[in-house]
Scaffold this motif. Structure first.
Motif, PDB file in Angstrom:
ATOM      1  N   UNK A  48       3.436  15.286   2.472  1.00 54.36           N
ATOM      2  CA  UNK A  48       2.827  14.410   1.469  1.00 54.36           C
ATOM      3  C   UNK A  48       3.563  13.073   1.428  1.00 54.36           C
ATOM      4  N   UNK A  49       2.794  12.001   1.307  1.00 53.76           N
ATOM      5  CA  UNK A  49       3.377  10.663   1.261  1.00 53.76           C
ATOM      6  C   UNK A  49       3.673  10.257  -0.175  1.00 53.76           C
ATOM      7  N   UNK A  50       4.788   9.605  -0.377  1.00 48.76           N
ATOM      8  CA  UNK A  50       5.124   9.052  -1.693  1.00 48.76           C
ATOM      9  C   UNK A  50       4.850   7.552  -1.727  1.00 48.76           C
ATOM     10  N   UNK A  51       4.580   6.939  -0.559  1.00 46.17           N
ATOM     11  CA  UNK A  51       4.256   5.515  -0.490  1.00 46.17           C
ATOM     12  C   UNK A  51       2.761   5.341  -0.207  1.00 46.17           C
ATOM     13  N   UNK A  52       2.247   4.184  -0.531  1.00 49.26           N
ATOM     14  CA  UNK A  52       0.848   3.850  -0.222  1.00 49.26           C
ATOM     15  C   UNK A  52       0.795   3.174   1.138  1.00 49.26           C
ATOM     16  N   UNK A  53       0.116   3.837   2.085  1.00 51.28           N
ATOM     17  CA  UNK A  53       0.062   3.338   3.462  1.00 51.28           C
ATOM     18  C   UNK A  53      -1.397   3.216   3.878  1.00 51.28           C
ATOM     19  N   UNK A  54      -1.756   2.050   4.444  1.00 54.27           N
ATOM     20  CA  UNK A  54      -3.099   1.807   4.957  1.00 54.27           C
ATOM     21  C   UNK A  54      -3.042   1.736   6.482  1.00 54.27           C
ATOM     22  N   UNK A  55      -4.078   2.314   7.122  1.00 53.10           N
ATOM     23  CA  UNK A  55      -4.103   2.374   8.586  1.00 53.10           C
ATOM     24  C   UNK A  55      -5.498   2.017   9.092  1.00 53.10           C
ATOM     25  N   UNK A  75     -15.694  -1.980   8.465  1.00 53.63           N
ATOM     26  CA  UNK A  75     -14.559  -2.837   8.106  1.00 53.63           C
ATOM     27  C   UNK A  75     -13.562  -2.141   7.186  1.00 53.63           C
ATOM     28  N   UNK A  76     -13.836  -0.907   6.791  1.00 51.94           N
ATOM     29  CA  UNK A  76     -12.919  -0.182   5.915  1.00 51.94           C
ATOM     30  C   UNK A  76     -11.665   0.252   6.673  1.00 51.94           C
ATOM     31  N   UNK A  77     -10.654   0.594   5.908  1.00 52.43           N
ATOM     32  CA  UNK A  77      -9.400   1.107   6.488  1.00 52.43           C
ATOM     33  C   UNK A  77      -9.101   2.468   5.873  1.00 52.43           C
ATOM     34  N   UNK A  78      -8.172   3.184   6.497  1.00 48.65           N
ATOM     35  CA  UNK A  78      -7.801   4.520   6.029  1.00 48.65           C
ATOM     36  C   UNK A  78      -6.614   4.425   5.075  1.00 48.65           C
ATOM     37  N   UNK A  79      -6.806   4.869   3.850  1.00 52.91           N
ATOM     38  CA  UNK A  79      -5.685   5.018   2.923  1.00 52.91           C
ATOM     39  C   UNK A  79      -5.155   6.440   3.103  1.00 52.91           C
ATOM     40  N   UNK A  80      -3.946   6.553   3.628  1.00 56.75           N
ATOM     41  CA  UNK A  80      -3.408   7.855   4.015  1.00 56.75           C
ATOM     42  C   UNK A  80      -3.008   8.672   2.791  1.00 56.75           C
ATOM     43  N   UNK A  81      -3.527   9.904   2.754  1.00 57.98           N
ATOM     44  CA  UNK A  81      -3.134  10.858   1.712  1.00 57.98           C
ATOM     45  C   UNK A  81      -2.020  11.778   2.185  1.00 57.98           C
TER      46      UNK A  81
END
Length: 568
Positions: free
Chosen positions: A167-174, A187-193
């Motif tokens: 599980x991620x504790x930071x907000x990461x976009x990919x 045009x969307x990006x993936x917000x990693x859960x």
């Protein structure tokens, strides 16, 4: 520019090396390819793996592998598609392709992995802590030795898409995966859960997830090696080794092992690989009296990369006259030198006979010369002749800890620093060894031997701490053998010798161990000092004698007669 100076030789034949030519001869390439083609380790020349999506998309089996990966990511709810934020860093993504093989070289499966481009992450914004422990090689050998001693089964487990469980504790976009962009939201990006392979924090997030589950189940994390977990309740004892997503499980209750594997299946996507046979490049052969560990497939891979599959073998890694010095013409391809030496360093996990030679080669990674590469080629020629050699673990009669410590005073010609080495046995099985250069100059052979004993004692104490956590500490105190009587005297007597007053205080802790009865030191003749093989180049008879005592040998051969009996 390569040197054309001819080495001194009375033989009139002009060879390639005499005129300074060290590149592989093109006319031998056909024979090398033919040799590999008929070699059982065919994985080493398999078809090249694609470098990106465009190439992989032309192959049905790679497309199938990518679809399997994408489906697994969606099932795990790895990301959520969101509008591209204007003030956030967007991490790149790419496909990585690997062909997985069995230990005999046959293809297991084609694997496609979607990875985040971690080098595009911003420290402090996309990630904070990244460290994740991996199990030590000595710990693996100790657990395998205990399994052999107690005749316990060894199970091998693999976690599918292990990092996706973190599980991620930071907000990461990919960025969306290449070739799999959602046509409705291009045009969307993936917000990693969940954590994804390639992210800087992914290994740490996965380890925290796994360790939390294991602690909840009843395991305790070892303080000597944080990648080892021990389950000790009632009369049940289980050990679990963790190396990222590869697990080794052993214990004294087969029913409890099965119950734990079933529970692990419920928590993670686990692949039960059955009895341990191939782990991180280590080939495990089960014999009637124990195990045989080797890295034959990996060793052949190194020879293939170096273009030396067809070389003539030699009997020792280095000649007694060979020496690594900084003098000479710089080698034209230092990256290649570092790659080969680094691979040889991993080979020493099951090949202690290579430890000294590889350690010498490692000391010149920053600026290798042509002479250094010639010595590395000799090491590879020795590997060619002992390709199938490995480490034998047998069931002993007594479980005791026995260490050998040795030092070669002022071995380094340039710095005059000593080389020291040690080997430590558990119940007759070699579990730990080392060959290193001492960090400071010693004023006498006694001092260098005393420092070597102190370093060996530190490793023995670590092993005793580990065995105590494993509930397998032998009742007898460990014994340390040394062939220098002066160093033994210093370790056994609390005297202040004027020639030793400059030695750092931290080395004198060995006296306290001896005085408190936690360690026993004894003299051993030099001709029986096994650690001698880690401090210098030895003549062939002595080298082969020590190699045999270290239990490094060819794999056991089993012949079955017409009557069904086995002959060894």
């Amino acid at each position: 520019m390569q040197s054309t100076t001819q080495p001194s030789s009375a033989h009139p034949m002009v060879t390639r090396s005499k005129v300074g030519i060290f590149k592989p001869n093109p006319k031998h390439q056909a024979s090398i390819a033919n040799l590999i083609q008929h070699n059982p380790y065919t994985s080493l020349i398999a078809a090249s793996e694609p470098k990106g999506f465009k190439t992989a998309s032309k192959s049905p089996h790679w497309m199938h592998a990518m679809h399997e990966e994408i489906n697994a990511l969606h099932r795990n709810n790895t990301w959520t598609l969101v509008s591209r934020p204007s003030q956030a860093n967007i991490v790149g993504s790419k496909w990585v392709f690997r062909t997985k093989y069995h230990s005999d070289g046959s293809i297991d499966r084609h694997k496609a992995r979607l990875v985040a481009q971690g080098f595009t992450q911003i420290p402090g914004l996309d990630f904070c802590h990244t460290f994740s422990p991996v199990v030590k090689a000595s710990t693996v050998r100790i657990v395998l030795s205990l399994a052999v001693i107690n005749n316990w089964p060894l199970h091998q487990l693999d976690v599918n898409n292990a990092f996706l469980n973190g599980s991620l504790t930071e907000t990461v976009y990919m960025e969306q995966p290449p070739g799999f962009v959602d046509p409705a939201f291009p045009t969307h990006v993936c917000k990693l859960n969940k954590a994804l392979y390639g992210l800087k924090q992914a290994p740490r997030a996965w380890f925290q997830r796994l360790s939390s589950f294991l602690v909840t189940y009843g395991f305790t994390c070892s303080r000597a090696d944080t990648s080892l977990f021990v389950f000790n309740q009632g009369d049940c004892l289980m050990y679990l080794l963790v190396y990222v997503d590869d697990l080794i499980l052993t214990g004294n209750k087969p029913v409890m092992l099965s119950n734990f594997i079933s529970r692990l299946h419920q928590e993670f996507a686990i692949k039960d690989l059955g009895s341990l046979n191939y782990f991180l490049g280590l080939e495990v052969m089960h014999t009637e009296n124990g195990l045989f560990l080797s890295q034959a497939k990996y060793a052949l891979d190194i020879l293939t990369r170096a273009g030396l599959v067809d070389v003539k073998p030699v009997s020792t890694p280095l000649a007694t006259t060979d020496a690594f010095t900084s003098d000479g013409t710089p080698y034209s391809n230092p990256t290649f030198y570092r790659s080969i030496v680094g691979a040889l360093q991993y080979l020493t996990i099951t090949r202690p006979d290579l430890a000294y030679a590889v350690n010498q080669a490692c000391q010149f990674l920053h600026a290798p010369t042509d002479h250094h590469f010639q010595l590395v080629k000799r090491i590879l020629r020795y590997v060619k002749g002992t390709l199938s050699h490995g480490l034998v673990f047998q069931r002993p009669k007594h479980t005791t800890i026995l260490g050998y410590s040795d030092a070669d005073w002022a071995r380094c010609i340039e710095t005059r620093r000593s080389t020291y080495g040690y080997s430590i046995f558990l119940g007759g099985n070699l579990v730990s060894w080392s060959a290193k250069k001492q960090p400071t100059v010693s004023r006498s052979s006694c001092e260098s031997e005393y420092r070597a004993m102190a370093n060996t004692a530190a490793e023995i104490i670590w092993i005793t701490h580990l065995l105590r956590e494993l509930n397998a500490l032998p009742p007898d105190r460990p014994t340390l053998l040394c062939d220098n009587r002066s160093a033994l005297f210093m370790s056994q007597n609390p005297v202040s010798h004027k020639r030793a007053k400059h030695i750092d205080l931290d080395y004198h802790f060995i006296r306290e161990l001896v005085m408190s009865g936690k360690l026993h030191t004894r003299f051993i003749p030099t001709n029986l000092q096994l650690a001698d093989i880690f401090t210098k180049s030895l003549p062939r008879p002595q080298f082969e004698y020590f190699r045999e005592l270290l239990r490094v040998c060819a794999p056991p051969v089993r012949l079955r007669g017409d009557n069904g009996k086995q002959y060894h």
